[in-house]
Design a protein around this motif. Sequence first.
Motif, PDB file in Angstrom:
ATOM      1  N   LYS A 283       0.840  -1.198   0.000  1.00 12.48           N
ATOM      2  CA  LYS A 283       0.000   0.000   0.000  1.00 12.48           C
ATOM      3  C   LYS A 283       0.877   1.251   0.000  1.00 12.48           C
ATOM      4  N   PRO A 284       0.401   2.336  -0.614  1.00 23.23           N
ATOM      5  CA  PRO A 284       1.220   3.558  -0.687  1.00 23.23           C
ATOM      6  C   PRO A 284       1.401   4.205   0.679  1.00 23.23           C
ATOM      7  N   SER A 285       2.598   4.708   0.933  1.00 19.55           N
ATOM      8  CA  SER A 285       2.865   5.438   2.170  1.00 19.55           C
ATOM      9  C   SER A 285       2.902   6.944   1.915  1.00 19.55           C
ATOM     10  N   THR A 286       3.431   7.360   0.767  1.00 23.81           N
ATOM     11  CA  THR A 286       3.452   8.778   0.398  1.00 23.81           C
ATOM     12  C   THR A 286       3.222   8.921  -1.099  1.00 23.81           C
ATOM     13  N   LEU A 287       2.707  10.075  -1.486  1.00 18.50           N
ATOM     14  CA  LEU A 287       2.519  10.401  -2.894  1.00 18.50           C
ATOM     15  C   LEU A 287       2.844  11.878  -3.066  1.00 18.50           C
ATOM     16  N   ASP A 288       3.726  12.166  -4.004  1.00 17.63           N
ATOM     17  CA  ASP A 288       4.180  13.542  -4.250  1.00 17.63           C
ATOM     18  C   ASP A 288       4.005  13.820  -5.738  1.00 17.63           C
ATOM     19  N   GLU A 289       3.158  14.801  -6.071  1.00 14.14           N
ATOM     20  CA  GLU A 289       2.870  15.107  -7.476  1.00 14.14           C
ATOM     21  C   GLU A 289       3.065  16.591  -7.752  1.00 14.14           C
ATOM     22  N   THR A 290       3.629  16.906  -8.912  1.00  7.13           N
ATOM     23  CA  THR A 290       3.816  18.286  -9.337  1.00  7.13           C
ATOM     24  C   THR A 290       3.118  18.497 -10.673  1.00  7.13           C
ATOM     25  N   THR A 291       2.257  19.512 -10.718  1.00  4.76           N
ATOM     26  CA  THR A 291       1.567  19.880 -11.951  1.00  4.76           C
ATOM     27  C   THR A 291       1.668  21.386 -12.119  1.00  4.76           C
ATOM     28  N   GLY A 292       2.352  21.821 -13.169  1.00  4.67           N
ATOM     29  CA  GLY A 292       2.541  23.258 -13.365  1.00  4.67           C
ATOM     30  C   GLY A 292       3.296  23.867 -12.193  1.00  4.67           C
ATOM     31  N   ASN A 293       2.698  24.864 -11.551  1.00  5.57           N
ATOM     32  CA  ASN A 293       3.348  25.520 -10.420  1.00  5.57           C
ATOM     33  C   ASN A 293       2.782  25.044  -9.081  1.00  5.57           C
ATOM     34  N   GLN A 294       2.161  23.880  -9.081  1.00  4.39           N
ATOM     35  CA  GLN A 294       1.573  23.351  -7.849  1.00  4.39           C
ATOM     36  C   GLN A 294       2.139  21.971  -7.531  1.00  4.39           C
ATOM     37  N   ARG A 295       2.476  21.783  -6.267  1.00  5.96           N
ATOM     38  CA  ARG A 295       2.977  20.491  -5.793  1.00  5.96           C
ATOM     39  C   ARG A 295       2.079  20.016  -4.659  1.00  5.96           C
ATOM     40  N   VAL A 296       1.692  18.747  -4.706  1.00  7.44           N
ATOM     41  CA  VAL A 296       0.821  18.169  -3.683  1.00  7.44           C
ATOM     42  C   VAL A 296       1.520  16.977  -3.048  1.00  7.44           C
ATOM     43  N   GLU A 297       1.619  16.991  -1.713  1.00  3.84           N
ATOM     44  CA  GLU A 297       2.212  15.883  -0.966  1.00  3.84           C
ATOM     45  C   GLU A 297       1.117  15.201  -0.159  1.00  3.84           C
ATOM     46  N   ARG A 298       1.057  13.887  -0.222  1.00  4.25           N
ATOM     47  CA  ARG A 298       0.081  13.123   0.553  1.00  4.25           C
ATOM     48  C   ARG A 298       0.791  11.998   1.299  1.00  4.25           C
ATOM     49  N   SER A 299       0.330  11.733   2.516  1.00  2.88           N
ATOM     50  CA  SER A 299       0.843  10.595   3.273  1.00  2.88           C
ATOM     51  C   SER A 299      -0.320   9.727   3.713  1.00  2.88           C
ATOM     52  N   PHE A 300      -0.068   8.427   3.832  1.00  4.83           N
ATOM     53  CA  PHE A 300      -1.128   7.455   4.098  1.00  4.83           C
ATOM     54  C   PHE A 300      -0.715   6.516   5.226  1.00  4.83           C
ATOM     55  N   SER A 301      -1.706   5.945   5.888  1.00  2.07           N
ATOM     56  CA  SER A 301      -1.447   4.905   6.875  1.00  2.07           C
ATOM     57  C   SER A 301      -1.185   3.598   6.145  1.00  2.07           C
ATOM     58  N   SER A 302      -0.695   2.593   6.871  1.00  3.46           N
ATOM     59  CA  SER A 302      -0.415   1.296   6.243  1.00  3.46           C
ATOM     60  C   SER A 302      -1.697   0.598   5.805  1.00  3.46           C
ATOM     61  N   GLU A 303      -2.860   1.130   6.238  1.00  3.37           N
ATOM     62  CA  GLU A 303      -4.139   0.571   5.791  1.00  3.37           C
ATOM     63  C   GLU A 303      -4.642   1.286   4.536  1.00  3.37           C
ATOM     64  N   GLY A 304      -3.904   2.285   4.076  1.00 12.05           N
ATOM     65  CA  GLY A 304      -4.280   2.980   2.848  1.00 12.05           C
ATOM     66  C   GLY A 304      -5.119   4.222   3.066  1.00 12.05           C
ATOM     67  N   VAL A 305      -5.279   4.655   4.327  1.00 11.51           N
ATOM     68  CA  VAL A 305      -6.089   5.843   4.620  1.00 11.51           C
ATOM     69  C   VAL A 305      -5.218   7.092   4.543  1.00 11.51           C
ATOM     70  N   LYS A 306      -5.684   8.101   3.845  1.00 10.14           N
ATOM     71  CA  LYS A 306      -4.933   9.357   3.757  1.00 10.14           C
ATOM     72  C   LYS A 306      -4.935  10.049   5.109  1.00 10.14           C
ATOM     73  N   ARG A 307      -3.719  10.421   5.611  1.00 16.50           N
ATOM     74  CA  ARG A 307      -3.598  11.062   6.915  1.00 16.50           C
ATOM     75  C   ARG A 307      -3.179  12.524   6.818  1.00 16.50           C
ATOM     76  N   ARG A 308      -2.558  12.911   5.697  1.00 19.39           N
ATOM     77  CA  ARG A 308      -2.138  14.308   5.548  1.00 19.39           C
ATOM     78  C   ARG A 308      -2.045  14.649   4.064  1.00 19.39           C
ATOM     79  N   GLU A 309      -2.393  15.898   3.748  1.00 18.89           N
ATOM     80  CA  GLU A 309      -2.240  16.390   2.383  1.00 18.89           C
ATOM     81  C   GLU A 309      -1.792  17.850   2.451  1.00 18.89           C
ATOM     82  N   THR A 310      -0.710  18.171   1.747  1.00 18.33           N
ATOM     83  CA  THR A 310      -0.165  19.521   1.739  1.00 18.33           C
ATOM     84  C   THR A 310      -0.036  19.999   0.301  1.00 18.33           C
ATOM     85  N   VAL A 311      -0.507  21.210   0.042  1.00 19.06           N
ATOM     86  CA  VAL A 311      -0.436  21.809  -1.287  1.00 19.06           C
ATOM     87  C   VAL A 311       0.568  22.964  -1.234  1.00 19.06           C
ATOM     88  N   TRP A 312       1.508  22.981  -2.199  1.00 22.77           N
ATOM     89  CA  TRP A 312       2.544  24.000  -2.260  1.00 22.77           C
ATOM     90  C   TRP A 312       2.435  24.781  -3.558  1.00 22.77           C
TER      91      TRP A 312
END
Length: 400
Positions: free
Chosen positions: A230-259
């Motif tokens: 299962k994913p633990s983190t996901l980091d995506e960049t589109t244009g001038n925006q970056r989104v970081e997400r972190s997940f629990s080992s059960e696959g539940v999203k626990r944090r999301e940060t937009v830069w």
Amino acid sequence: MPFFAEPHLAARIFRLTLTTLVPLPFLFGASAAQAVQVCELNGQSVSPSNGSTTAGKTGLMRCKDGTTGELQREQQVQSGVFMGLVRFYEKGKLAREHTINAKGNMQGRAREFSPAGQVLREAVYDDGQERGLVRSFYPGGQLRRATFYPDTGAGPERAFVEFTERGQMAMLRCGEAPVLAPVADDARLCGFTGGASQVDLFDARGTLRSRVSYLAGKRVRSQEFYDNGKPSTLDETTGNQRVERSFSSEGVKRRETVWLLVERTAIRQREQEFSEKGTVVRDQRWTPVGEPLRDDSFYLNGQPRSKAVYSGTGTARTVEVTEFYDSGQRAAQGRYLAQGRGRQVPIGTHQRFSEKGTLLAESNFDAKGRVTRERAWDENGDLQSDDEVFEDGSRKAFTQ
């Protein structure tokens, strides 16, 4: 770290040999601390620490362990100058070889070997600086890492790729252009051709650890995985925006940060925190220049816990804070001067309420954050006290 992985250190070592015998434990390890090294050049005894014994001579100096007779070192001498091929041996087997120039700096190809004779590391130097592709290998001969260094200057590594002993890719850093061929097709892997790439990276056990995407040498997406896949983190960049997400080992999203990406920096725009069940427990927002805009928190039942709303600019910037009971009923409210770095100074009227909405307490603050008046009521709304408060903390009953 390989012996010749630090060219400046290696250069200093070999410059010392021109005038001073380098302590044997430094070059050959503690086991050789008591060994006496015997050197000869063209059949004549010489001493690397005594320049008069090698002055004007040309040839290959060979040094052996004075007790066992094992060959430990070979080094070329040209007209009395230590320059050219250098070889070091361990237990009679070639361990390292390279060449040095007249300044004592490594020049040309340098290699390191395993006891079985397998090349463990191979690099090319120019006056002590690594150039082009530097390769390291596992004892079995499989490529372990390839690192590219620029052909000019003394800059850091520009790109590299690492592999597990199974031959699976473990790490990848892309440069500004494809530079890792022929060991890796970074034109494709780094998204220089055919659009954004997708690269899977593995650990030594063969488990998928991350999946990354590059476009024109820049990472635009990366995903890390737990042992269960299962994913633990996901980091995506589109244009001038970056989104970081972190997940629990059960696959539940626990944090999301937009830069917001601005030139060489990133400005946080929004950050959300989530419970184990995925419900929002905190939601923060910032202005495009990075100043706090609002900060909302929530109970696990979904009701608001607190709300902070910012307004104004500069020294007049304030934040209105409201707190709630888990029933949703307002519990308290007040305004603060937002003076930066989290420091808040209470101003104006601050109130606290019962769960039924009855006003229980009220405090008044001046512009410097000092309380000037306090009032209190009981659950029935009857006034219990009304005090004027002075700078030293003393008080008296308030009078009109």
